[in-house]
Design a protein around this motif. Structure first.
Motif, mmCIF file in Angstrom:
data_model
loop_
_atom_site.group_PDB
_atom_site.id
_atom_site.type_symbol
_atom_site.label_atom_id
_atom_site.label_comp_id
_atom_site.label_asym_id
_atom_site.label_seq_id
_atom_site.Cartn_x
_atom_site.Cartn_y
_atom_site.Cartn_z
ATOM 1 N N ASN A 60 9.698 -7.740 2.771
ATOM 2 C CA ASN A 60 8.739 -7.035 2.066
ATOM 3 C C ASN A 60 7.468 -6.173 3.046
ATOM 4 O O ASN A 60 7.647 -6.429 4.116
ATOM 5 C CB ASN A 60 7.989 -8.144 1.052
ATOM 6 N N GLY A 61 6.797 -5.612 2.331
ATOM 7 C CA GLY A 61 5.659 -4.673 3.120
ATOM 8 C C GLY A 61 4.745 -5.863 3.957
ATOM 9 O O GLY A 61 4.175 -5.244 4.761
ATOM 10 N N LEU A 65 4.135 -5.485 8.035
ATOM 11 C CA LEU A 65 2.955 -5.479 8.993
ATOM 12 C C LEU A 65 3.013 -6.430 10.062
ATOM 13 O O LEU A 65 2.425 -6.171 11.184
ATOM 14 C CB LEU A 65 1.858 -5.460 8.001
ATOM 15 N N THR A 86 -8.507 -2.294 0.163
ATOM 16 C CA THR A 86 -7.223 -2.312 0.160
ATOM 17 C C THR A 86 -6.555 -3.393 -0.536
ATOM 18 O O THR A 86 -7.197 -4.324 -0.812
ATOM 19 C CB THR A 86 -6.723 -1.985 1.504
ATOM 20 N N PHE A 87 -5.333 -3.574 -0.690
ATOM 21 C CA PHE A 87 -4.633 -4.875 -1.079
ATOM 22 C C PHE A 87 -4.472 -5.843 0.021
ATOM 23 O O PHE A 87 -4.876 -5.559 1.239
ATOM 24 C CB PHE A 87 -3.212 -4.449 -1.266
ATOM 25 N N SER A 89 -2.959 -7.916 1.633
ATOM 26 C CA SER A 89 -1.957 -8.004 2.703
ATOM 27 C C SER A 89 -2.451 -7.324 4.062
ATOM 28 O O SER A 89 -2.098 -7.857 5.263
ATOM 29 C CB SER A 89 -0.660 -7.185 2.507
ATOM 30 N N THR A 90 -3.043 -6.046 4.146
ATOM 31 C CA THR A 90 -3.557 -5.400 5.137
ATOM 32 C C THR A 90 -4.263 -6.386 6.205
ATOM 33 O O THR A 90 -4.299 -6.172 7.372
ATOM 34 C CB THR A 90 -4.412 -4.190 4.517
ATOM 35 N N VAL A 139 -4.612 2.694 5.891
ATOM 36 C CA VAL A 139 -3.659 2.329 4.551
ATOM 37 C C VAL A 139 -3.869 3.804 4.054
ATOM 38 O O VAL A 139 -4.641 4.436 3.991
ATOM 39 C CB VAL A 139 -4.528 1.267 3.601
ATOM 40 N N ASP A 165 -0.233 1.539 7.333
ATOM 41 C CA ASP A 165 0.315 0.817 6.282
ATOM 42 C C ASP A 165 0.523 2.024 5.047
ATOM 43 O O ASP A 165 -0.249 2.251 4.457
ATOM 44 C CB ASP A 165 -0.689 -0.403 5.866
ATOM 45 N N ALA A 167 2.545 1.335 2.489
ATOM 46 C CA ALA A 167 3.158 0.542 1.394
ATOM 47 C C ALA A 167 2.974 1.406 -0.012
ATOM 48 O O ALA A 167 3.891 1.469 -0.808
ATOM 49 C CB ALA A 167 2.347 -0.917 1.073
ATOM 50 N N GLN A 168 1.856 2.326 0.076
ATOM 51 C CA GLN A 168 1.557 3.064 -1.166
ATOM 52 C C GLN A 168 1.978 4.472 -0.829
ATOM 53 O O GLN A 168 1.834 5.065 -1.752
ATOM 54 C CB GLN A 168 -0.007 2.856 -1.716
ATOM 55 N N SER A 189 6.434 -0.783 1.662
ATOM 56 C CA SER A 189 7.095 -1.582 0.690
ATOM 57 C C SER A 189 7.850 -1.063 -0.281
ATOM 58 O O SER A 189 7.557 -0.047 -0.829
ATOM 59 C CB SER A 189 5.739 -2.365 0.119
ATOM 60 N N PHE A 191 8.363 -3.063 -3.113
ATOM 61 C CA PHE A 191 7.972 -3.626 -4.273
ATOM 62 C C PHE A 191 8.012 -2.736 -5.419
ATOM 63 O O PHE A 191 8.030 -1.566 -5.315
ATOM 64 C CB PHE A 191 6.406 -4.016 -4.142
ATOM 65 N N TYR A 322 -9.429 -1.849 -6.400
ATOM 66 C CA TYR A 322 -9.591 -3.341 -6.376
ATOM 67 C C TYR A 322 -10.957 -3.659 -6.821
ATOM 68 O O TYR A 322 -11.762 -3.250 -6.612
ATOM 69 C CB TYR A 322 -9.184 -3.741 -5.033
HETATM 70 C C1 PLP Z 1 1.861 -3.906 -1.740
HETATM 71 C C2 PLP Z 1 1.243 -3.594 -0.560
HETATM 72 C C3 PLP Z 1 1.405 -4.361 0.712
HETATM 73 C C4 PLP Z 1 2.256 -5.489 0.655
HETATM 74 O O1 PLP Z 1 3.553 -5.010 0.227
HETATM 75 P P1 PLP Z 1 4.496 -6.214 -0.091
HETATM 76 O O2 PLP Z 1 5.907 -5.699 -0.300
HETATM 77 O O3 PLP Z 1 4.192 -6.673 -1.795
HETATM 78 O O4 PLP Z 1 4.494 -7.465 0.774
HETATM 79 C C5 PLP Z 1 0.691 -4.094 1.713
HETATM 80 N N1 PLP Z 1 -0.283 -3.173 1.939
HETATM 81 C C6 PLP Z 1 -0.807 -2.413 0.846
HETATM 82 C C7 PLP Z 1 -1.734 -1.317 0.886
HETATM 83 C C8 PLP Z 1 0.164 -2.629 -0.350
HETATM 84 O O5 PLP Z 1 -0.385 -1.881 -1.460
#
Ligand code: PLP
Length: 378
Positions: A60-61, A65, A86-87, A89-90, A139, A165, A167-168, A189, A191, A322
């Motif tokens: 996964n994303g 990281l 940001t989400f 996870s970062t 990000v 990052d 992911a998006q 990611s 997802f 967010y």
């Molecule tokens: C979705 C997302 C992640 C995490 O990705 P996952 O695959 O859901 O673990 C990390 N950083 C950002 C900015 C995201 O939008």
């Protein structure tokens, strides 16, 4: 009107059912579920597309990281600079490896990390001398690449590693340089709702550095040495399933043939109908977004609530990305003393609203959404 989709994965599947079903069936027939040939193939295709030497897929994303931070041996006593908006996870991955996330404010227009705030925060940490600045995580929020010209300069000036990052951001670019190629290591990611999604969890790490790539291959399989039962470091179990890789091979074709251009066309439909009514997303000269989200800014929370309510009555879903900046998340309350003054991130949290966005959105649907917003705002 029937319920509109925020991100329509059903139509995407129905339109491409034959290829996707065949791809899945192919894996079932071979039953090579872990690190099968499809994983190797999608890694090669994605590395070529992005323009990096290596693509290392993983579960996964978020893991992507964390695996990058592990490869750089970032941990206790280290400071890693992350955007406040940001989400989760970062920032989560920084704390997960034992390092300290330092939250940096973002720019109002792009919603991405502010180079000025970043320099200030780095100077602050250097002055305090309690932490060692090690890396920046930038990000590409909502699909728009961050300001890499400025960020790379700062990373060089302070000798910091840059982790993108993406992911998006997959599919975005600045001039001809693609997102997921701006960092020393970059991640994405898969997802399902991301610009390039699979049918479950998935992620990838990009780099052109040989020794980092070698470590990444090791870390994702229990820190393996010559094989999985020879373990030379503490790693993770973080692989992309062969089934997901097979789905991705098909979805990646659709993404580059059709979907990426289509979301850019749809963003123009939105822009044309909403310009002057609300603050539309900002995309700078030479920037190209992959439109993970189409996010408008309203005048205040009251106006935002009214629009959400009226759209919802018309069966149109919206989302707030967010509601809370990272530094105010309960999980981080021990990390940093909260600043008293209102930051750009705070203001964004009160005023952003993401509208339905996906390659299968119809022109009439965009018009309906825009008309409702016009009527509600004026
Ligand atoms: C979705 C997302 C992640 C995490 O990705 P996952 O695959 O859901 O673990 C990390 N950083 C950002 C900015 C995201 O939008």
């Amino acid at each position: 009107m029937s319920e509109m989709e925020f991100r329509d994965l059903k139509t995407q599947y129905q339109n491409n059912k034959v290829q996707i079903d065949n791809a899945i069936q192919g894996v079932l027939s071979k039953s090579n579920y872990i690190l099968g040939q499809e994983v190797v193939e999608i890694e090669k295709r994605l590395a070529d597309y992005v323009g990096e030497k290596y693509c290392v897929t993983c579960a996964n994303g978020t893991d992507a990281l964390q695996l990058a931070l592990m490869t750089w041996e970032i941990g206790k006593g280290d400071a890693v600079f992350v955007p406040d908006f940001t989400f989760f996870s970062t920032g989560e991955v920084v704390a997960a490896v034992g390092a300290t996330p330092i939250f940096v404010d973002v720019e109002w227009e792009t919603c991405n990390i502010s180079p000025e705030s970043l320099s200030e925060k780095i100077e602050e940490v250097l002055k305090k001398k309690n932490l060692m600045p090690k890396a920046i995580i930038s990000v590409d929020l909502f699909g728009l690449p961050a300001n890499y010209t400025a960020l790379i300069k700062i990373a060089h000036k302070y000798n910091l590693l840059l982790l993108e990052d993406g992911a998006q951001g997959f599919g975005g670019r600045i001039n001809e340089k693609k997102a997921c190629s701006f960092g020393d290591i970059s991640t994405t990611s898969f997802f399902p709702a991301k610009p390039l999604g699979c049918y479950g969890d998935g992620g990838a790490i990009f780099t052109s550095n040989d020794s980092w790539a070698e470590k990444l291959y090791s870390y994702r399989v229990h820190g393996k040495g010559s094989d999985k039962y020879d373990n030379v470091r503490i790693g993770m179990n973080s692989r992309l399933d062969t089934l997901q890789a097979a789905v991705l091979i098909e979805k990646f074709k659709i993404f580059i043939d059709y979907e990426l251009e289509k979301v850019n066309e749809i963003s123009e439909w939105y822009n044309q109908s909403l310009r002057g009514i609300v603050e539309i997303p900002f995309v700078g000269e030479a920037f190209y977004s992959s439109w993970a989200q189409y996010t408008i800014k309203l005048r205040n929370e009251y106006e935002r609530n009214r629009i959400i309510e009226v759209l919802s009555k018309a069966n149109i879903p919206t989302a707030i990305y967010y509601k809370k900046p990272l530094r105010k998340q309960e999980a981080f309350t021990n990390v940093e003393r909260l600043e008293d003054s209102e930051t750009v991130s705070d203001r964004l949290c009160k005023r952003v609203l993401s509208l339905p966005m996906h390659p299968y959105l119809k022109h009439e649907e965009v018009k309906v959404i825009a008309d409702i917003i016009k009527r509600t705002c004026c």
